[in-house]
Design a protein around this motif. Structure first.
Motif, PDB file in Angstrom:
ATOM      1  N   ASP A  60      -1.855   0.910  -6.965  1.00  0.00           N
ATOM      2  CA  ASP A  60      -2.458   2.059  -6.944  1.00  0.00           C
ATOM      3  C   ASP A  60      -3.484   2.107  -8.269  1.00  0.00           C
ATOM      4  O   ASP A  60      -2.966   1.098  -9.398  1.00  0.00           O
ATOM      5  CB  ASP A  60      -1.656   3.381  -7.035  1.00  0.00           C
ATOM      6  N   ASN A  71      -7.287   4.967  -5.976  1.00  0.00           N
ATOM      7  CA  ASN A  71      -6.971   4.334  -4.854  1.00  0.00           C
ATOM      8  C   ASN A  71      -5.688   3.997  -4.758  1.00  0.00           C
ATOM      9  O   ASN A  71      -4.959   3.641  -5.747  1.00  0.00           O
ATOM     10  CB  ASN A  71      -7.895   2.876  -4.950  1.00  0.00           C
ATOM     11  N   SER A  73      -2.980   1.734  -2.051  1.00  0.00           N
ATOM     12  CA  SER A  73      -2.907   1.005  -0.858  1.00  0.00           C
ATOM     13  C   SER A  73      -1.525   0.202  -0.836  1.00  0.00           C
ATOM     14  O   SER A  73      -0.889  -0.002  -1.667  1.00  0.00           O
ATOM     15  CB  SER A  73      -4.032  -0.337  -0.981  1.00  0.00           C
ATOM     16  N   ALA A  86      -4.420   2.582   3.268  1.00  0.00           N
ATOM     17  CA  ALA A  86      -5.218   2.569   2.081  1.00  0.00           C
ATOM     18  C   ALA A  86      -5.903   3.985   2.065  1.00  0.00           C
ATOM     19  O   ALA A  86      -6.464   4.699   3.165  1.00  0.00           O
ATOM     20  CB  ALA A  86      -6.377   1.415   2.318  1.00  0.00           C
TER      21      ALA A  86
END
Length: 204
Positions: A60, A71, A73, A86
């Motif tokens: 992250d 973000n 994932s 994601a």
């Protein structure tokens, strides 16, 4: 740096670790978790089935600057399946009136089970604008990109010392828009079609 060990109801020990680092480029996180449990587990908001023992690896990232950006994932891998999730998002305050906070997010999931692949993708947009000290206007729109459906919500709220008033308009697909048998849909009407709600909240 964190580490943990969890003993579940089947007396199976799972364990993992997480590391974080922060610098001028943003905040980073890396997580690993191993679960040898043989029980069926559901993953994510789509309730993707995950069979048997598996490993989870996630990364992250967050940046707060001219815009906010993040973000998250994750990869969940087992002998029978591989799940990839994601999410990427951003927010920015438009210099209009008292400021309009705009947030956008995109999420994608991919699942390969016994060589059969399926995927889902979603997008969401939220705009929030205060109107003075009491009133606030918020708009949320969600999109299911695979099924080409959108869900829209508009809320006007007024917050006072001891209570708040909320007027909510929602525009969603009708029951007939879902390619599912009638018995597979919930019996209630909430969340289908166009609705208007009034909510009174008293704070004491």
């Amino acid at each position: 740096l964190w580490s943990w060990a969890i003993n579940n109801d089947q007396d199976t020990l799972s364990y993992g670790s997480r590391a974080e680092i922060s610098n001028s480029a943003g905040e980073w996180g890396l997580t690993y978790h191993q679960d040898p449990s043989k029980s069926l587990q559901m993953v994510g908001q789509d309730n993707i089935p995950n069979f048997g023992s598996h490993n989870r690896l996630a990364i992250d990232y967050r940046y707060d600057g001219f815009i906010g950006f993040w973000n998250e994932s994750a990869l969940i891998s087992s002998d029978r399946s591989e799940i990839i999730m994601a999410t990427v998002g951003a927010d920015y305050t438009l210099p209009i009136a008292s400021g309009i906070l705009v947030t956008a997010e995109y999420m994608s999931t991919s699942n390969i089970t016994n060589s059969v692949e399926s995927s889902q993708s979603y997008a969401a947009l939220m705009a929030n604008m205060p109107l003075g000290m009491v009133h606030q206007l918020m708009f949320i729109s969600q999109f299911n990109l695979e099924e080409n459906r959108s869900y829209n919500y508009l809320r006007w709220s007024s917050t006072y010392d001891y209570y708040s008033l909320n007027f909510i308009l929602s525009i969603s697909p009708k029951r007939a828009d879902y390619n599912l048998p009638e018995e597979c849909l919930p019996k209630y009407l909430a969340g289908f079609g166009n609705t208007f709600q009034f909510m009174f909240i008293y704070n004491h």
